[in-house]
Design an enzyme around this catalytic site. Structure first.
Site, PDB file in Angstrom:
ATOM      1  N   THR A  42      13.564  21.422  -2.304  1.00  0.00           N
ATOM      2  CA  THR A  42      12.303  21.955  -2.827  1.00  0.00           C
ATOM      3  C   THR A  42      11.126  21.096  -2.387  1.00  0.00           C
ATOM      4  O   THR A  42      10.101  21.606  -1.943  1.00  0.00           O
ATOM      5  CB  THR A  42      12.357  22.024  -4.358  1.00  0.00           C
ATOM      6  OG1 THR A  42      13.316  23.008  -4.751  1.00  0.00           O
ATOM      7  CG2 THR A  42      11.002  22.411  -4.938  1.00  0.00           C
ATOM      8  N   HIS A 444     -11.485  -6.985   0.153  1.00  0.00           N
ATOM      9  CA  HIS A 444     -12.794  -6.399  -0.140  1.00  0.00           C
ATOM     10  C   HIS A 444     -13.377  -5.817   1.144  1.00  0.00           C
ATOM     11  O   HIS A 444     -13.290  -6.455   2.196  1.00  0.00           O
ATOM     12  CB  HIS A 444     -13.724  -7.479  -0.695  1.00  0.00           C
ATOM     13  CG  HIS A 444     -15.127  -7.006  -0.909  1.00  0.00           C
ATOM     14  ND1 HIS A 444     -15.485  -6.241  -1.992  1.00  0.00           N
ATOM     15  CD2 HIS A 444     -16.262  -7.191  -0.174  1.00  0.00           C
ATOM     16  CE1 HIS A 444     -16.777  -5.979  -1.936  1.00  0.00           C
ATOM     17  NE2 HIS A 444     -17.274  -6.544  -0.831  1.00  0.00           N
TER      18      HIS A 444
END
Length: 465
Positions: A42, A444
């Site tokens: 599925t 960052h």
């Protein structure tokens, strides 16, 4: 046909089954896998993969539509965007086909024999498979049941005609003008929001008092806000009663007891999934059940010696990655390795707009378990990367024990937070404390910084808020 004998037989080639077979083959176990569908189950064929392809297409289309309707803060403008859903579906099918071929190739590389057909137990060691060229009998020392799950059908709304399951929704070649979604869980909202972005007028009918009822309101609030922005009507505390006489509308009983008729071209029923426990000869063997699921222990052993069960057929959470982990473990057990199921947390993701991610305990769950907790929440409004992506809705939240700061759960809602699932899961699996997360250098600018900041905030000294 000649009878086949093997050490391991896997019934079902979904994520759990094919991973079990591949790992068993790698370990030198003589393995046969049986399924009457293409490999991948599925998830690969009519679930996880095609739905995410459709969701991505909807996201891209929504971006260009918005750029055509109003001045973009990014300075991007265009006109008259159009969607060819048939082409979208063809692209999606291409991805599924490539992955089908990939799984088949991996099974063959691991020297796993693939038998196409429907398997049925004769007894605990013998299975017969109805193939295109006749009945194939397979005798195995060990069997893994990985038969998966199927969409739940409502008695008042049987599948057929305008009433569709997620399988049919992922094969539509024309955007329905009016779509009613029955069930406000993750499948219903993922597909409902995708079609709303494609241009459908969408109504969601949910029997509970809120959509995504398994998640707390703090997590679902940004999703509810986005539903409103997309023009999706949400009826909570409402019950679907059936089709109108003409079959062009859904009859609904609203929360106040009134009757409502909702015009619809398609009615998508997404009220859950059920384990496939019938149709493969369960009555020929004696398996203990746990409600509607097959009962298993910490090694996925059933009540019958030599028979294991993995994946959706064994219970919640019905997630592909849970089935994969179980499949790998059972293959190693069959090979003689010492393994058991000892997972602290299994990530759960809603690919809604924005996405929701949860690992471990929520604040409410931790408190109900009698824990005193520290909670740190960091909003994406204070995250530089989220700002540059126009994705400021949402946050990261960390739940930890108040006494020793052991992390009990991590949740997030926001654009692309699904990609943080590995970091969240790893933190819980390794027994991280707030100080461990806070002391880890996060790159960052990234949205992952919100994870560190949430831990810092729980410790009382967030840096950027």
């Amino acid at each position: 046909m000649k009878e086949i004998s093997c050490k391991l037989l896997v019934i079902g080639a979904g994520p759990g089954g094919y991973v079990a077979a591949i790992r068993a083959g790698q370990l030198g176990i003589d393995t046969v896998i049986v399924d009457d569908q293409k490999p991948g189950g599925t998830c690969l064929n009519v679930g996880c993969i095609p739905s995410k392809a459709l969701i991505h297409a909807a996201e891209e289309f929504d971006k260009v539509v918005r750029a055509s309707r109003a001045k973009s803060p990014l300075g991007i403008s265009l006109s008259d965007p159009a969607l060819d859903l048939a082409q979208t579906i063809a692209w999606k099918d291409g991805i599924v086909g490539r992955l089908n071929s990939g799984v088949s190739g991996l099974l063959k590389k691991a020297k796993v024999k693939i038998v196409e057909g429907r398997a049925r137990f004769r007894d605990g060691k013998t299975v017969e498979v109805a193939t295109e060229i006749g009945l194939q009998v397979i005798r195995a020392e060990t069997v893994i049941i990985a038969t998966g799950s199927a969409p739940v059908e409502l008695p008042a709304l049987p599948f057929g005609g305008p009433v569709i399951s997620s399988t049919e929704a992922l094969a539509l070649t024309k955007v329905p003008e009016r779509l009613v979604v029955v069930g406000g869980g993750y499948i219903g909202l993922e597909l409902g929001m995708a079609f709303a972005r494609f241009g459908s007028t969408v109504t969601v009918v949910e029997a509970e008092q809120k959509v995504l009822p398994l998640y707390d309101s703090e997590l679902t609030r940004p999703v509810v806000k986005r539903l409103s922005e997309l023009g999706v009507e949400v009826l909570t505390g409402a019950t679907a009663r059936g089709l109108s006489a003409k079959g062009d509308a859904l009859l609904v009983e609203t929360a106040d007891g009134a009757e409502k008729k909702i015009a619809a071209d398609k009615i998508l029923v997404t009220v859950g999934r059920k384990p496939v426990t019938e149709g493969w000869g369960r009555e020929e063997i004696e398996l203990d059940m746990a409600g509607r699921f097959i009962r298993i222990d910490e090694q996925c052993r059933t009540s019958m010696r030599g028979i294991y069960a993995i994946g959706d057929v064994t219970g919640e959470p019905m997630l592909a990655h849970r089935a994969m982990a179980q499949g790998e473990m059972v293959a190693e057990i069959v090979a003689g390795h010492k393994r058991s199921w000892d997972k602290r947390a299994i990530p759960a993701i809603c690919f809604t707009d924005p996405e929701i991610l949860s690992v471990g305990l929520s604040p409410d769950e931790a408190k109900k378990a009698g824990r005193e907790v520290k909670i740190g929440l960091f909003p994406f409004q204070a995250n530089g990367r989220a700002m540059t992506k126009l994705a400021e809705d949402g946050f990261v939240r960390v739940v930890a024990r108040a006494d020793n700061h052991l992390v009990l759960g991590i949740q997030a809602v926001g654009e692309g937070v699904s990609e943080l699932s590995a970091a969240f899961g790893l933190a819980l699996e390794m027994g991280a404390r707030l100080e461990d997360i806070a002391g880890t250098i996060h790159a960052h600018p990234t949205q992952g910084e919100a994870f560190q900041e949430a831990a810092l905030r729980a410790l009382g000294h967030a840096l950027h808020i």
